[in-house]
Design a protein around this motif. Structure first.
Motif, PDB file in Angstrom:
ATOM      1  N   ALA A  63      11.048   2.241 123.161  1.00 52.64           N
ATOM      2  CA  ALA A  63      10.731   3.675 123.249  1.00 52.64           C
ATOM      3  C   ALA A  63      10.746   4.211 124.680  1.00 52.64           C
ATOM      4  CB  ALA A  63       9.369   3.938 122.614  1.00 52.64           C
ATOM      5  N   ARG A  64      10.382   3.365 125.643  1.00 51.58           N
ATOM      6  CA  ARG A  64      10.327   3.856 127.030  1.00 51.58           C
ATOM      7  C   ARG A  64      11.694   4.432 127.468  1.00 51.58           C
ATOM      8  NH1 ARG A  64       7.381   3.794 131.657  1.00 51.58           N
ATOM      9  NH2 ARG A  64       5.551   3.017 130.588  1.00 51.58           N
ATOM     10  N   ASP A  65      12.781   3.774 127.051  1.00 53.16           N
ATOM     11  CA  ASP A  65      14.128   4.272 127.399  1.00 53.16           C
ATOM     12  C   ASP A  65      14.350   5.663 126.810  1.00 53.16           C
ATOM     13  OD1 ASP A  65      14.598   1.889 128.607  1.00 53.16           O
ATOM     14  OD2 ASP A  65      15.832   1.058 126.985  1.00 53.16           O
ATOM     15  N   GLY A  66      13.897   5.877 125.578  1.00 53.98           N
ATOM     16  CA  GLY A  66      14.065   7.178 124.928  1.00 53.98           C
ATOM     17  C   GLY A  66      13.284   8.262 125.645  1.00 53.98           C
ATOM     18  N   PHE A  67      12.056   7.950 126.026  1.00 57.30           N
ATOM     19  CA  PHE A  67      11.241   8.929 126.759  1.00 57.30           C
ATOM     20  C   PHE A  67      11.907   9.300 128.082  1.00 57.30           C
ATOM     21  CE2 PHE A  67       6.970   9.786 124.994  1.00 57.30           C
ATOM     22  CZ  PHE A  67       6.999   8.980 123.869  1.00 57.30           C
ATOM     23  N   ARG A  68      12.452   8.276 128.769  1.00 57.10           N
ATOM     24  CA  ARG A  68      13.080   8.546 130.075  1.00 57.10           C
ATOM     25  C   ARG A  68      14.281   9.459 129.887  1.00 57.10           C
ATOM     26  NH1 ARG A  68      13.967   3.686 131.590  1.00 57.10           N
ATOM     27  NH2 ARG A  68      11.890   3.341 132.426  1.00 57.10           N
ATOM     28  N   GLU A  69      15.056   9.184 128.855  1.00 56.91           N
ATOM     29  CA  GLU A  69      16.262   9.981 128.602  1.00 56.91           C
ATOM     30  C   GLU A  69      15.893  11.436 128.300  1.00 56.91           C
ATOM     31  OE1 GLU A  69      20.455   9.160 126.317  1.00 56.91           O
ATOM     32  OE2 GLU A  69      18.807   7.802 125.907  1.00 56.91           O
ATOM     33  N   LEU A  70      14.852  11.629 127.486  1.00 55.95           N
ATOM     34  CA  LEU A  70      14.438  13.003 127.146  1.00 55.95           C
ATOM     35  C   LEU A  70      13.951  13.728 128.410  1.00 55.95           C
ATOM     36  CD1 LEU A  70      14.116  14.958 124.709  1.00 55.95           C
ATOM     37  CD2 LEU A  70      11.700  14.336 124.686  1.00 55.95           C
ATOM     38  N   LEU A  71      13.208  13.007 129.256  1.00 61.16           N
ATOM     39  CA  LEU A  71      12.689  13.601 130.491  1.00 61.16           C
ATOM     40  C   LEU A  71      13.840  14.017 131.408  1.00 61.16           C
ATOM     41  CD1 LEU A  71      10.121  14.211 132.147  1.00 61.16           C
ATOM     42  CD2 LEU A  71      10.315  11.921 133.133  1.00 61.16           C
ATOM     43  N   GLU A  72      14.892  13.201 131.446  1.00 62.96           N
ATOM     44  CA  GLU A  72      16.036  13.520 132.314  1.00 62.96           C
ATOM     45  C   GLU A  72      16.859  14.671 131.759  1.00 62.96           C
ATOM     46  OE1 GLU A  72      17.788   9.649 132.659  1.00 62.96           O
ATOM     47  OE2 GLU A  72      16.306   8.996 134.154  1.00 62.96           O
ATOM     48  N   GLY A  73      16.700  15.011 130.497  1.00 62.73           N
ATOM     49  CA  GLY A  73      17.296  16.228 129.951  1.00 62.73           C
ATOM     50  C   GLY A  73      18.730  16.102 129.493  1.00 62.73           C
ATOM     51  N   ASP A  74      19.235  14.877 129.355  1.00 62.73           N
ATOM     52  CA  ASP A  74      20.641  14.741 128.974  1.00 62.73           C
ATOM     53  C   ASP A  74      20.785  14.306 127.515  1.00 62.73           C
ATOM     54  OD1 ASP A  74      22.985  15.433 130.001  1.00 62.73           O
ATOM     55  OD2 ASP A  74      23.423  13.534 131.020  1.00 62.73           O
ATOM     56  N   VAL A  75      20.004  14.920 126.666  1.00 64.83           N
ATOM     57  CA  VAL A  75      19.970  14.523 125.257  1.00 64.83           C
ATOM     58  C   VAL A  75      20.579  15.641 124.418  1.00 64.83           C
ATOM     59  CG1 VAL A  75      18.376  14.026 123.349  1.00 64.83           C
ATOM     60  CG2 VAL A  75      17.928  13.091 125.623  1.00 64.83           C
ATOM     61  N   VAL A  76      21.380  15.275 123.436  1.00 64.04           N
ATOM     62  CA  VAL A  76      21.924  16.262 122.498  1.00 64.04           C
ATOM     63  C   VAL A  76      21.369  15.948 121.113  1.00 64.04           C
ATOM     64  CG1 VAL A  76      24.006  17.252 121.486  1.00 64.04           C
ATOM     65  CG2 VAL A  76      24.030  16.462 123.868  1.00 64.04           C
ATOM     66  N   GLY A  77      20.426  16.762 120.665  1.00 64.02           N
ATOM     67  CA  GLY A  77      19.784  16.505 119.366  1.00 64.02           C
ATOM     68  C   GLY A  77      18.578  15.592 119.541  1.00 64.02           C
ATOM     69  N   LYS A  78      18.343  14.748 118.529  1.00 63.34           N
ATOM     70  CA  LYS A  78      17.094  13.989 118.475  1.00 63.34           C
ATOM     71  C   LYS A  78      17.260  12.515 118.838  1.00 63.34           C
ATOM     72  CE  LYS A  78      13.884  15.543 117.194  1.00 63.34           C
ATOM     73  NZ  LYS A  78      12.946  16.212 118.156  1.00 63.34           N
ATOM     74  N   ILE A  79      16.231  11.986 119.496  1.00 62.14           N
ATOM     75  CA  ILE A  79      16.106  10.529 119.681  1.00 62.14           C
ATOM     76  C   ILE A  79      15.168  10.018 118.593  1.00 62.14           C
ATOM     77  CG2 ILE A  79      15.134   8.759 121.197  1.00 62.14           C
ATOM     78  CD1 ILE A  79      16.166  10.419 123.575  1.00 62.14           C
ATOM     79  N   VAL A  80      15.607   8.983 117.888  1.00 59.55           N
ATOM     80  CA  VAL A  80      14.830   8.472 116.749  1.00 59.55           C
ATOM     81  C   VAL A  80      14.515   6.997 116.975  1.00 59.55           C
ATOM     82  CG1 VAL A  80      14.820   8.122 114.249  1.00 59.55           C
ATOM     83  CG2 VAL A  80      16.001  10.102 115.206  1.00 59.55           C
ATOM     84  N   PHE A  81      13.256   6.637 116.739  1.00 56.28           N
ATOM     85  CA  PHE A  81      12.816   5.242 116.850  1.00 56.28           C
ATOM     86  C   PHE A  81      12.665   4.658 115.444  1.00 56.28           C
ATOM     87  CE2 PHE A  81      10.554   7.301 120.571  1.00 56.28           C
ATOM     88  CZ  PHE A  81      11.494   6.894 121.506  1.00 56.28           C
ATOM     89  N   THR A  82      13.080   3.417 115.283  1.00 59.80           N
ATOM     90  CA  THR A  82      12.971   2.788 113.966  1.00 59.80           C
ATOM     91  C   THR A  82      12.079   1.545 114.030  1.00 59.80           C
ATOM     92  OG1 THR A  82      15.001   1.599 114.471  1.00 59.80           O
ATOM     93  CG2 THR A  82      15.212   3.553 113.102  1.00 59.80           C
ATOM     94  N   ASN A  83      11.471   1.230 112.892  1.00 63.58           N
ATOM     95  CA  ASN A  83      10.656   0.013 112.778  1.00 63.58           C
ATOM     96  C   ASN A  83      11.368  -0.970 111.871  1.00 63.58           C
ATOM     97  OD1 ASN A  83       8.246   0.364 114.299  1.00 63.58           O
ATOM     98  ND2 ASN A  83       7.650   1.934 112.829  1.00 63.58           N
TER      99      ASN A  83
END
Ligand SMILES: NC(=O)c1ccc[n+]([C@@H]2O[C@H](COP(=O)([O-])OP(=O)(O)OC[C@H]3O[C@@H](n4cnc5c(N)ncnc54)[C@H](OP(=O)(O)O)[C@@H]3O)[C@@H](O)[C@H]2O)c1
Length: 328
Positions: free
Chosen positions: A308-328
């Motif tokens: 998840a830490r990678d996903g948070f970093r990516e969202l913070l950097e602002g280069d995301v198109v749509g949603k980041i989804v975490f799976t279990n």
């Protein structure tokens, strides 16, 4: 991880830092939810990340005395009865009747009660809806926050009907992509703005009729503007409206200090309308609309919760198109 009895893997806030939100982000074992009457434990199969989770780490909507707090508003999973469900993130007080979002004591998961970025989450039984088999857990997990917010902004608060021209500020964000897809599916002419050419191209592929650089002069004024950006685009939003037009605002990602443009608001008789999340009924209608029109949320990336830490970093950097989804 998550194998110790009574514990589960979770992503949580351990500290608040307005300038460095990732400083307080932790991934580790947290106690399993304690059973409560009329609540159900959902085994989370997919959970989507929202800008809200970054705000929480900055201390917006989450105070030090609530820490450690499991983050996350969105989830799809399996409830105690084995049913596949989508979780509605707005928790109202027991006695509240009426629009869920107007309860003065309502909270979103991860504000007062532990959130969805975990192996299990406990929610009131009325907060689970059936997940249709046609929707994957990953797609279903995108709906309860960003997509529900977009649905309410357009159709409940914005009064958008087929044929209207609607400007969406920002093209790539979770809410912005949902606004573009839902608005165009409902027959509106959707125009978007974005700071990047690649994101403008992406919005056209999602159904936008035209895409402009942020702040660009539009070919004509629009019936409604959907705002989540705030300070950076507010003036442009007000200037882009036809007389009598409606600006719907549900976020202020770039800050909350725009000139209010009062003269334009009263002289052109504009409506400035706030919008927050959506009701359980709206979520039900959103799910039905997605099935009817064969709509699936735009997923930027799916990754295991343990990353998840990678996903948070990516969202913070602002280069995301749509949603980041975490799976279990
Ligand atoms: N009230 C509610 O119930 C509710 C619900 C959901 C979200 N929100 C709020 O709405 C906002 C968006 O949420 P999200 O999850 O969609 O976030 P996100 O995925 O991080 O998207 C951020 C969006 O903001 C745009 N943007 C950011 N900075 C900008 C700037 N300086 N100038 C122009 N555009 C800028 C981006 O557009 P480009 O990159 O395309 O330029 C992008 O579309 C957040 O503040 C969130 O807290 C509120």
């Amino acid at each position: 991880m998550g194998s110790v009895p009574g514990e589960m893997l979770a992503v949580y806030a351990s500290a608040i830092d307005p300038d460095d939100p990732l400083r307080g982000l932790e991934l580790g074992e947290r106690p399993d939810p304690e059973p409560r009457d009329d609540w159900t434990t959902v085994t989370v199969r997919a959970a989507a990340l929202n800008h809200h989770d970054l705000w929480s780490l900055r201390g917006v909507g989450l105070s030090e005395d609530k820490l450690p707090m499991i983050l996350g508003c969105d989830a799809a999973g399996v409830d105690e009865d084995g049913a596949e469900v989508v979780v509605h993130a707005v928790v109202t007080s027991d006695s509240w009747r009426g629009d869920d979002t107007l309860d003065p004591r309502r909270s979103l998961l991860s504000e007062r009660y532990p959130g969805t970025l975990a192996q299990r989450v406990m929610v009131p039984k009325r907060n689970v809806l059936p997940k249709p088999p046609e929707l994957s857990f990953e797609h279903a997990a995108c709906l309860p926050t960003a997509w529900l917010t977009a649905y309410r902004m357009l159709f409940t608060r914005g009064g958008v009907v087929p044929g209207m021209t609607v400007l969406v500020q920002g093209a790539a964000g979770g809410v912005a992509t949902a606004l573009t897809v839902l608005g165009s599916a409902a027959g509106a002419r959707v125009w978007v703005t974005s700071r990047s050419q690649a994101k403008r191209d992406g919005a056209l592929a999602l159904g936008a009729e035209q895409a402009f650089e942020s702040g660009a002069r539009l070919p004509e004024r629009v019936d409604a503007v959907m705002e989540t950006v705030g300070k950076a685009t507010w003036g442009h939003s007000i200037r882009s409206l036809k007389p009598g037009g409606t600006l719907v605002v549900s976020g202020a990602t770039s800050g909350d200090a725009p000139p209010a443009e009062l003269t334009r608001v009263f002289f052109l008789q504009l409506s400035v309308v706030g919008s927050t999340m959506g009701t359980r009924d709206e979520l039900e209608r959103l799910i039905r609309f997605c099935l009817e029109r064969d709509i699936r949320p735009t997923v930027h990336r799916t990754m295991p919760l343990a990353e998840a830490r990678d996903g948070f970093r990516e969202l913070l950097e602002g280069d995301v198109v749509g949603k980041i989804v975490f799976t279990n």
